[in-house]
Design an enzyme around this catalytic site. Structure first.
Site, mmCIF file in Angstrom:
data_model
loop_
_atom_site.group_PDB
_atom_site.id
_atom_site.type_symbol
_atom_site.label_atom_id
_atom_site.label_comp_id
_atom_site.label_asym_id
_atom_site.label_seq_id
_atom_site.Cartn_x
_atom_site.Cartn_y
_atom_site.Cartn_z
ATOM 1 N N SER A 251 -68.709 -60.107 31.429
ATOM 2 C CA SER A 251 -68.700 -60.741 30.098
ATOM 3 C C SER A 251 -69.892 -60.257 29.269
ATOM 4 O O SER A 251 -71.023 -60.175 29.756
ATOM 5 C CB SER A 251 -68.767 -62.260 30.239
ATOM 6 N N SER B 272 -70.621 -61.811 26.442
ATOM 7 C CA SER B 272 -71.046 -62.945 25.613
ATOM 8 C C SER B 272 -72.498 -63.352 25.849
ATOM 9 O O SER B 272 -73.201 -63.670 24.882
ATOM 10 C CB SER B 272 -70.120 -64.148 25.834
ATOM 11 N N THR C 151 -62.767 -68.103 28.973
ATOM 12 C CA THR C 151 -62.011 -66.853 28.888
ATOM 13 C C THR C 151 -60.979 -66.816 30.011
ATOM 14 O O THR C 151 -60.758 -67.835 30.681
ATOM 15 C CB THR C 151 -62.994 -65.644 28.862
ATOM 16 N N LYS D 83 -58.032 -70.402 29.316
ATOM 17 C CA LYS D 83 -57.837 -70.866 27.938
ATOM 18 C C LYS D 83 -56.661 -71.837 27.790
ATOM 19 O O LYS D 83 -56.725 -72.768 27.002
ATOM 20 C CB LYS D 83 -57.618 -69.666 27.001
ATOM 21 N N GLU E 51 -56.292 -78.934 15.630
ATOM 22 C CA GLU E 51 -54.923 -78.531 15.247
ATOM 23 C C GLU E 51 -54.646 -77.057 15.581
ATOM 24 O O GLU E 51 -53.586 -76.699 16.084
ATOM 25 C CB GLU E 51 -54.779 -78.778 13.740
ATOM 26 N N ASP F 265 -60.616 -67.373 18.382
ATOM 27 C CA ASP F 265 -60.172 -65.969 18.478
ATOM 28 C C ASP F 265 -59.431 -65.519 17.212
ATOM 29 O O ASP F 265 -59.655 -64.418 16.706
ATOM 30 C CB ASP F 265 -59.238 -65.782 19.688
ATOM 31 N N GLY G 182 -48.085 -56.841 21.714
ATOM 32 C CA GLY G 182 -48.605 -57.783 22.702
ATOM 33 C C GLY G 182 -48.159 -59.197 22.378
ATOM 34 O O GLY G 182 -47.860 -59.506 21.206
ATOM 35 N N GLY H 62 -62.417 -53.840 18.679
ATOM 36 C CA GLY H 62 -62.446 -55.257 19.026
ATOM 37 C C GLY H 62 -63.828 -55.892 19.015
ATOM 38 O O GLY H 62 -63.941 -57.128 19.078
HETATM 39 P P1 NDP Z 1 -53.083 -61.436 28.434
HETATM 40 O O1 NDP Z 1 -53.062 -61.175 29.889
HETATM 41 O O2 NDP Z 1 -52.871 -62.820 27.948
HETATM 42 O O3 NDP Z 1 -51.988 -60.482 27.705
HETATM 43 C C1 NDP Z 1 -51.880 -59.115 28.038
HETATM 44 C C2 NDP Z 1 -50.910 -58.435 27.076
HETATM 45 O O4 NDP Z 1 -50.947 -57.028 27.356
HETATM 46 C C3 NDP Z 1 -49.451 -58.874 27.243
HETATM 47 O O5 NDP Z 1 -48.808 -58.796 26.002
HETATM 48 C C4 NDP Z 1 -48.909 -57.797 28.216
HETATM 49 O O6 NDP Z 1 -47.501 -57.602 28.116
HETATM 50 C C5 NDP Z 1 -49.618 -56.564 27.674
HETATM 51 N N1 NDP Z 1 -49.705 -55.495 28.667
HETATM 52 C C6 NDP Z 1 -50.471 -55.459 29.777
HETATM 53 N N2 NDP Z 1 -50.293 -54.299 30.424
HETATM 54 C C7 NDP Z 1 -49.384 -53.581 29.719
HETATM 55 C C8 NDP Z 1 -48.792 -52.296 29.877
HETATM 56 N N3 NDP Z 1 -49.111 -51.507 30.899
HETATM 57 N N4 NDP Z 1 -47.913 -51.877 28.941
HETATM 58 C C9 NDP Z 1 -47.602 -52.654 27.885
HETATM 59 N N5 NDP Z 1 -48.125 -53.888 27.676
HETATM 60 C C10 NDP Z 1 -49.005 -54.335 28.587
HETATM 61 O O7 NDP Z 1 -54.497 -60.866 27.934
HETATM 62 P P2 NDP Z 1 -55.285 -61.226 26.576
HETATM 63 O O8 NDP Z 1 -54.312 -61.391 25.488
HETATM 64 O O9 NDP Z 1 -56.256 -62.315 26.836
HETATM 65 O O10 NDP Z 1 -56.152 -59.888 26.378
HETATM 66 C C11 NDP Z 1 -55.557 -58.721 25.863
HETATM 67 C C12 NDP Z 1 -56.660 -57.800 25.354
HETATM 68 O O11 NDP Z 1 -57.376 -58.444 24.294
HETATM 69 C C13 NDP Z 1 -57.719 -57.440 26.410
HETATM 70 O O12 NDP Z 1 -58.073 -56.096 26.235
HETATM 71 C C14 NDP Z 1 -58.894 -58.344 26.045
HETATM 72 O O13 NDP Z 1 -60.140 -57.804 26.460
HETATM 73 C C15 NDP Z 1 -58.768 -58.330 24.541
HETATM 74 N N6 NDP Z 1 -59.435 -59.454 23.869
HETATM 75 C C16 NDP Z 1 -60.325 -59.145 22.890
HETATM 76 C C17 NDP Z 1 -60.980 -60.133 22.230
HETATM 77 C C18 NDP Z 1 -61.961 -59.757 21.174
HETATM 78 O O14 NDP Z 1 -62.679 -60.645 20.693
HETATM 79 N N7 NDP Z 1 -62.009 -58.508 20.765
HETATM 80 C C19 NDP Z 1 -60.762 -61.564 22.522
HETATM 81 C C20 NDP Z 1 -59.755 -61.793 23.534
HETATM 82 C C21 NDP Z 1 -59.140 -60.744 24.191
HETATM 83 P P3 NDP Z 1 -46.478 -58.536 28.990
HETATM 84 O O15 NDP Z 1 -46.428 -59.845 28.271
HETATM 85 O O16 NDP Z 1 -45.207 -57.799 28.943
HETATM 86 O O17 NDP Z 1 -47.074 -58.643 30.367
#
Ligand code: NDP
Length: 272
Positions: free
Chosen positions: A20, A22, A67, A71, A82, A105, A129, A237
């Site tokens: 992390s 943070s 995280t 969450k 809300e 977020d 995503g 990001g």
């Molecule tokens: P989740 O596990 O909740 O979601 C992952 C997503 O990625 C899903 O939509 C999944 O698809 C998709 N995915 C994973 N592997 C593949 C692949 N090989 N091909 C296609 N799609 C894929 O994770 P988060 O949403 O929490 O995190 C996602 C990203 O966001 C990470 O990189 C995280 O570090 C980043 N993030 C950045 C933040 C910021 O402040 N910049 C804050 C929070 C997160 P499926 O549903 O089909 O499995």
């Protein structure tokens, strides 16, 4: 000794948590604000989340960030505002008369985009995503008037999210048609975090007049390299991470967070 006893402790809980970014970012903010506070990371499993939150409250912690994978689970133990209730996820916990949950977020992403000069209202926005990050961003940008399309590997998840925000949901096989139609593209998947990850978007589909935002913050992704190469506007990001952390500090302390200091601390860590 007195100063140490009066110190407010803040923390991020998650599992894994070792990497992390943070703590250095939030500690830099507290220092710049002149607060007697410190921020640590703790490995907390989903099954121990309730005890960890109640323990932090009992010990007088100032607040928490949550995280992966906590969450959504947190909704069972806090009173969500809300936004967190609508997003179905909590990333910030504040202690007071009750234990309150927030989600910063989405607003973090919006502020990062606005800082970078991106327009949201009435823009055709394609989010790739449908996980936690995608949900928060989609909800926030839809609320700000974005015309939302979601594409996800698991098409059912894309459709479910799209339905909730009045958008449209598709599978990744539709990207060839969806990418050229979009004015803003957002990668909200974890693809791009690792060197050697596949490209989700064929570079020939990108246009110079598109705005491309990648939520991945640990490296310069292939998507951003491709978009930069053709001269499109891009955003990584890190800026979202700063803004979501800044919102959390503002919720906990009521003070304006020093975003520039936070971003410098974060980029210094990323450069290591
Ligand atoms: P989740 O596990 O909740 O979601 C992952 C997503 O990625 C899903 O939509 C999944 O698809 C998709 N995915 C994973 N592997 C593949 C692949 N090989 N091909 C296609 N799609 C894929 O994770 P988060 O949403 O929490 O995190 C996602 C990203 O966001 C990470 O990189 C995280 O570090 C980043 N993030 C950045 C933040 C910021 O402040 N910049 C804050 C929070 C997160 P499926 O549903 O089909 O499995």
């Amino acid at each position: 000794m007195k100063r140490f006893l009066a110190m407010k402790i803040y923390a991020v809980f998650g599992d894994p948590i070792e990497h992390s970014l943070s703590p250095p970012m939030q500690n830099a903010a507290f220092k710049a604000l002149g607060l007697n506070a410190c921020y640590h990371s703790f490995k907390v499993s989903r099954s121990r989340l309730s005890e960890a939150i109640l323990g932090a409250e009992a010990m007088g912690f100032g607040g928490l960030n949550l995280t992966i994978p906590l969450k959504e689970e947190a909704l069972k133990f806090v009173r969500p505002d809300e936004t967190a209730a609508a997003m179905g996820a909590v990333n910030t916990v504040a202690f007071g008369d009750e234990i309150k949950g927030y989600n910063t977020d989405g607003i973090g992403a919006q502020r990062a985009l606005e800082d970078a000069g991106a327009k949201i209202s009435d823009k055709r926005i394609l989010i790739i995503g449908a996980g936690g990050a995608a949900k928060s961003i989609a909800y926030q940008l839809a609320r700000s008037g974005g015309l939302m399309t979601i594409a996800n590997r698991d098409k059912k998840k894309a459709r479910k999210l799209a339905q909730r925000i009045n958008g449209q949901g598709f599978g990744l096989e539709d990207l060839e048609r969806l990418v050229p139609e979009a004015e803003m593209l957002i990668n909200a998947t974890s693809v791009g975090m690792k060197d050697g990850d596949p490209r989700l978007i064929d570079p020939s589909l990108l246009r110079r007049d598109q705005f491309v935002f990648d939520v991945v913050y640990n490296r310069n992704t292939e998507l951003l390299k491709d978009a930069n190469e053709i001269g499109a506007k891009t955003l990584d990001g890190a800026s979202m991470l700063v803004h979501q952390g800044a919102c959390a500090i503002e919720i906990w302390t009521g003070l304006k967070a020093p975003k520039r200091v936070m971003e410098n601390a974060l980029r210094k860590e990323l450069d290591k």
